[in-house]
Enzyme design. Sequence first.
Site, mmCIF file in Angstrom:
data_model
loop_
_atom_site.group_PDB
_atom_site.id
_atom_site.type_symbol
_atom_site.label_atom_id
_atom_site.label_comp_id
_atom_site.label_asym_id
_atom_site.label_seq_id
_atom_site.Cartn_x
_atom_site.Cartn_y
_atom_site.Cartn_z
ATOM 1 N N HIS A 1 1.823 3.133 -3.376
ATOM 2 C CA HIS A 1 0.854 3.890 -4.178
ATOM 3 C C HIS A 1 1.177 5.383 -4.231
ATOM 4 O O HIS A 1 0.971 6.023 -5.255
ATOM 5 C CB HIS A 1 -0.558 3.755 -3.590
ATOM 6 C CG HIS A 1 -1.281 2.523 -4.026
ATOM 7 N ND1 HIS A 1 -1.721 2.341 -5.303
ATOM 8 C CD2 HIS A 1 -1.637 1.411 -3.347
ATOM 9 C CE1 HIS A 1 -2.335 1.172 -5.407
ATOM 10 N NE2 HIS A 1 -2.285 0.576 -4.229
ATOM 11 N N HIS B 1 -54.121 19.442 5.381
ATOM 12 C CA HIS B 1 -53.648 18.046 5.355
ATOM 13 C C HIS B 1 -54.784 17.119 5.811
ATOM 14 O O HIS B 1 -55.082 16.108 5.164
ATOM 15 C CB HIS B 1 -52.449 17.834 6.296
ATOM 16 C CG HIS B 1 -51.147 18.369 5.785
ATOM 17 N ND1 HIS B 1 -50.912 19.692 5.558
ATOM 18 C CD2 HIS B 1 -49.990 17.726 5.479
ATOM 19 C CE1 HIS B 1 -49.684 19.865 5.136
ATOM 20 N NE2 HIS B 1 -49.087 18.672 5.081
ATOM 21 N N GLN C 1 0.838 -1.209 0.000
ATOM 22 C CA GLN C 1 0.000 0.000 0.000
ATOM 23 C C GLN C 1 0.868 1.253 0.000
ATOM 24 O O GLN C 1 0.496 2.268 -0.608
ATOM 25 C CB GLN C 1 -0.984 0.001 1.177
ATOM 26 C CG GLN C 1 -2.054 -1.086 1.074
ATOM 27 C CD GLN C 1 -2.729 -1.177 -0.294
ATOM 28 O OE1 GLN C 1 -3.313 -0.208 -0.770
ATOM 29 N NE2 GLN C 1 -2.650 -2.341 -0.933
ATOM 30 N N GLU D 1 -8.752 2.286 5.488
ATOM 31 C CA GLU D 1 -9.333 1.892 4.195
ATOM 32 C C GLU D 1 -9.386 0.359 4.092
ATOM 33 O O GLU D 1 -10.433 -0.212 3.821
ATOM 34 C CB GLU D 1 -8.471 2.468 3.062
ATOM 35 C CG GLU D 1 -9.005 2.102 1.696
ATOM 36 C CD GLU D 1 -8.001 2.313 0.576
ATOM 37 O OE1 GLU D 1 -6.812 2.568 0.835
ATOM 38 O OE2 GLU D 1 -8.422 2.175 -0.588
ATOM 39 N N HIS D 2 -8.226 -0.282 4.295
ATOM 40 C CA HIS D 2 -8.168 -1.756 4.314
ATOM 41 C C HIS D 2 -7.799 -2.191 5.719
ATOM 42 O O HIS D 2 -6.925 -1.581 6.343
ATOM 43 C CB HIS D 2 -7.061 -2.298 3.405
ATOM 44 C CG HIS D 2 -7.119 -1.790 1.996
ATOM 45 N ND1 HIS D 2 -6.331 -0.747 1.554
ATOM 46 C CD2 HIS D 2 -7.860 -2.188 0.941
ATOM 47 C CE1 HIS D 2 -6.581 -0.534 0.269
ATOM 48 N NE2 HIS D 2 -7.511 -1.388 -0.130
ATOM 49 N N ASP E 1 -7.465 -5.775 -4.312
ATOM 50 C CA ASP E 1 -7.127 -4.709 -5.262
ATOM 51 C C ASP E 1 -7.454 -5.124 -6.688
ATOM 52 O O ASP E 1 -7.794 -4.285 -7.525
ATOM 53 C CB ASP E 1 -5.627 -4.381 -5.187
ATOM 54 C CG ASP E 1 -5.278 -3.536 -3.964
ATOM 55 O OD1 ASP E 1 -6.192 -3.018 -3.311
ATOM 56 O OD2 ASP E 1 -4.065 -3.397 -3.663
#
Length: 415
Positions: free
Chosen positions: A249, A406, A246, A313-314, A347
């Site tokens: 990236h 109403h 990771q 995230e993960h 992924d």
Amino acid sequence: MLKELDVRNWVAKRRSGFSDVSDSVSEIINNVRENGDSALFEYAKKFDNVELSELRVTEDEIEDSYENVDMRLVESLIEAEARITEFHEYQKKDDLWLRNVAFGLTLGVKTTPLFRVGCYIPGGRASYPSTALMTVIPARVAGVSEICACTPPPVNPLTLVGFDIAGVSEIYKTGGAQAVAAMALGTESVKPVDKIVGPGNVFVTAAKMMLREYAEIDFPAGPSEIGIIADSSANPAFIAADILAQAEHDPNAACVLVTTKKSLAEKVSEEVKKQFEKAPRKEIIQKALLNSGFIICDTLEDAISVTDEIAPEHLSIQVYDSLYVLNKVKNAGSIFVGPYAPVACGDYASGTNHVLPTAGYSKVYSGLNVSHFTKTSTVQIIDRDGLEEIGDIVETLAEAEGLFAHAESVRIRRR
Ligand SMILES: NC(=O)c1ccc[n+]([C@@H]2O[C@H](COP(=O)([O-])OP(=O)(O)OC[C@H]3O[C@@H](n4cnc5c(N)ncnc54)[C@H](O)[C@@H]3O)[C@@H](O)[C@H]2O)c1
Ligand SMILES: N[C@H](CO)Cc1c[nH]c[nH+]1
Ligand SMILES: [Zn+2]
């Protein structure tokens, strides 16, 4: 190689990454608003070093892209597409769901696909044919009519193949905040979309967050993250490999190991150092590791609470009783259970979606799925008997609120 982290600072620091770039992103947005396509050409030259004469990818370019890629790669994309499609088909809801709740009273939910969506596919420090699949497939499965995509030039032919396999409608060669602005505001070439989905660096993510007034977004899906919850049963080499994966990236990526064993943190740190020596993309990884580290907890329960605070995230679970942690943990975009579940599988090819909330946003958002591309309308079918069933309640409450028209709209039908 890995330092001890303070959990309270972590999320705040992840979030500030977006506001740090807000001035430059505002400038880009304003330029696109005022100058349309010519701003997109200008930024393609400035940021991507590409002189463009056309923004839209032609049918011929898509066809030619197959000539420029290895057949083995095309086959891998086709296999990944099938797995991703199958998992997303499970998420589809009936177009119209109806349930009779009382005599003459039926309630329901009607699900309608969005009409036009924009998918952002990153392409700065790496190219992402896999993200072409992850964004376009759920849109297609949901039944979206027009799926527009933007990715920075020069566009990798394999990304074009990915778009084609996934079933995109139109592709534009533009990236960064300017692509998000083009999809939200529209330019001469790019028709505005109703919703923008997809991941990107801090510039892309900040632009998505700033343009919500014009186009809805999925969620902030910024620089990649992994949280690992591990005990002494874990293999330090596997954890280190997931961290480097990771980290490669983006310099803004971040990786956190949460563990009850200080000795494991030390071993992982040594492994990261060892594996780093052989890693390509060293410059990126080195910076990402500055945002990364470990947190030592007294008990597994504490480790779970800290992980929920991070809301990564993960999340990789590498403990003796991984199903116990799976049951207890609340906040994570996508969860990888057991030592043989590297995040890289999600992924590319397990079938789950890799577009996921970052910066602690998995506390409130789910990862990309079919429901991001649909909306629902509630339905009520009421006949004379159904009106009798609830008429008194409606009239009473309406009058209590002083909303006599109403009440009368019910009474007139009951006379
Ligand atoms: N959260 C997720 O679901 C998920 C999934 C996949 C990838 N990612 C992340 O996507 C990101 C991809 O980033 P990337 O950079 O490789 O590609 P990208 O396409 O997101 O960004 C590249 C573009 O950024 C713009 N840019 C670069 N420097 C700039 C500057 N100084 N000022 C203004 N704009 C600038 C340029 O327009 C360039 O084309 C990574 O952070 C990765 O971790 C996240
Ligand atoms: N890990 C990324 C999400 O943070 C998704 C991805 C695409 N290609 C490789 N990885
Ligand atoms: Zn990845």
